[in-house]
Enzyme design. Structure first.
Site, PDB file in Angstrom:
ATOM      1  N   ASN A   1       0.804  -1.222   0.000  1.00 33.39           N
ATOM      2  CA  ASN A   1       0.000   0.000   0.000  1.00 33.39           C
ATOM      3  C   ASN A   1       0.840   1.277   0.000  1.00 33.39           C
ATOM      4  O   ASN A   1       0.372   2.329  -0.430  1.00 33.39           O
ATOM      5  CB  ASN A   1      -0.913  -0.008   1.231  1.00 33.39           C
ATOM      6  CG  ASN A   1      -1.600   1.320   1.437  1.00 33.39           C
ATOM      7  OD1 ASN A   1      -2.523   1.687   0.714  1.00 33.39           O
ATOM      8  ND2 ASN A   1      -1.155   2.084   2.428  1.00 33.39           N
TER       9      ASN A   1
ATOM     10  N   TYR B   1       3.014   8.987 -11.195  1.00 32.21           N
ATOM     11  CA  TYR B   1       2.116   8.173 -10.361  1.00 32.21           C
ATOM     12  C   TYR B   1       1.324   7.185 -11.212  1.00 32.21           C
ATOM     13  O   TYR B   1       1.186   6.012 -10.855  1.00 32.21           O
ATOM     14  CB  TYR B   1       1.175   9.102  -9.597  1.00 32.21           C
ATOM     15  CG  TYR B   1       0.339   8.440  -8.536  1.00 32.21           C
ATOM     16  CD1 TYR B   1       0.896   8.052  -7.326  1.00 32.21           C
ATOM     17  CD2 TYR B   1      -1.022   8.214  -8.733  1.00 32.21           C
ATOM     18  CE1 TYR B   1       0.119   7.456  -6.337  1.00 32.21           C
ATOM     19  CE2 TYR B   1      -1.805   7.622  -7.750  1.00 32.21           C
ATOM     20  CZ  TYR B   1      -1.231   7.242  -6.559  1.00 32.21           C
ATOM     21  OH  TYR B   1      -1.997   6.651  -5.583  1.00 32.21           O
TER      22      TYR B   1
END
Length: 247
Positions: free
Chosen positions: A90, A155
């Site tokens: 995560n 990203y």
């Protein structure tokens, strides 16, 4: 092996989506190991909340971008000490900017943490899980890894790379009863989205059929399913949790 404690390792588990995932998996009966890189008080708060609810948890200061440190962590804290049942990749950062203005360091750092860091954790977990002949690996990707997003080339590339890593790993590890899946959140109410201007949020809501931003608990519920016995025949998949934003 059965005498060891069933453990779920959640990277970036001190706040936001990671925090909710850690709490949900603790409620599912796993001991939680969570990593963080700053604000230890937040990590300890998550540990306190889990233990107050009757669970077990530990927090570890660990930079996902330091592959040697990740390897040392697995050797010192995981191997032969716990039953590593679940890994949730995560941990992630953003350094947004338009491509023509993006600095090399902003590109490198986002890829290093969000993709290479996940690879480092996955590689070490795979060594253990294949020996155990059981395990669940869940990578937290993003809707922008599927659809792209202006100003987030770094990203988007990292999160798209996570999907490729998920599928390749799923093929390699399936014969040892290790599943690898990804969850691709849409826009979730977290610290990252809290700073968005109202006009940006309004624009997002227009693109989301369910007309609301998601909650971290929505992502935690998806992870909980993929970590469960009921998901034993699910591998190499991307579970989109985005309110219908990208189908």
């Amino acid at each position: 092996m059965s005498e060891l404690t069933k453990t779920a390792l959640v990277t970036g588990g001190s706040r936001g989506i990671g925090k909710e995932i850690a709490k949900r998996l603790a409620a599912d009966g796993f001991q939680i190991y969570l990593t963080y890189v700053s604000k230890p008080e937040l990590a300890e708060q998550v540990v306190a909340e889990i233990t107050a609810s009757g669970g077990k948890a530990k927090a570890f200061l660990l930079d996902s971008g330091d592959r040697e440190a990740v390897a040392r962590f697995f050797a010192g804290e995981i191997k032969d000490k716990v039953l590593l049942s679940v890994l949730v990749n995560n941990a992630g950062i953003t350094r947004d900017g338009l491509i023509m203005r993006m600095k090399d360091d902003d590109w490198d750092k986002v890829l290093d943490i969000n993709l290479s860091g996940a690879f480092a954790f996955l590689r070490e977990a795979a060594k253990i899980m294949t020996r155990q002949r059981e395990g669940r690996i869940i990578n937290i990707s993003s809707v922008v890894g599927q659809s792209g997003n202006a100003g987030q080339a770094n990203y988007s590339a990292a999160k798209a790379g996570l999907i490729g890593l998920t599928k390749a790993s799923a093929l390699e590890l399936a014969s040892r009863n290790v599943t690898v899946n990804a969850v691709a959140p849409g826009f979730i109410e977290t610290d990252m989205t809290a700073v968005l201007p109202d006009k940006v949020k309004e624009s997002l809501l227009e693109r989301i059929p369910l007309k609301r931003l998601g909650q971290a608990a929505d992502i935690a519920a998806a992870v909980s399913f993929l970590a469960s016995e009921g998901a034993g025949y699910v591998t190499g998949q991307v579970l989109a949790v985005n309110g219908g934003m990208y189908m």
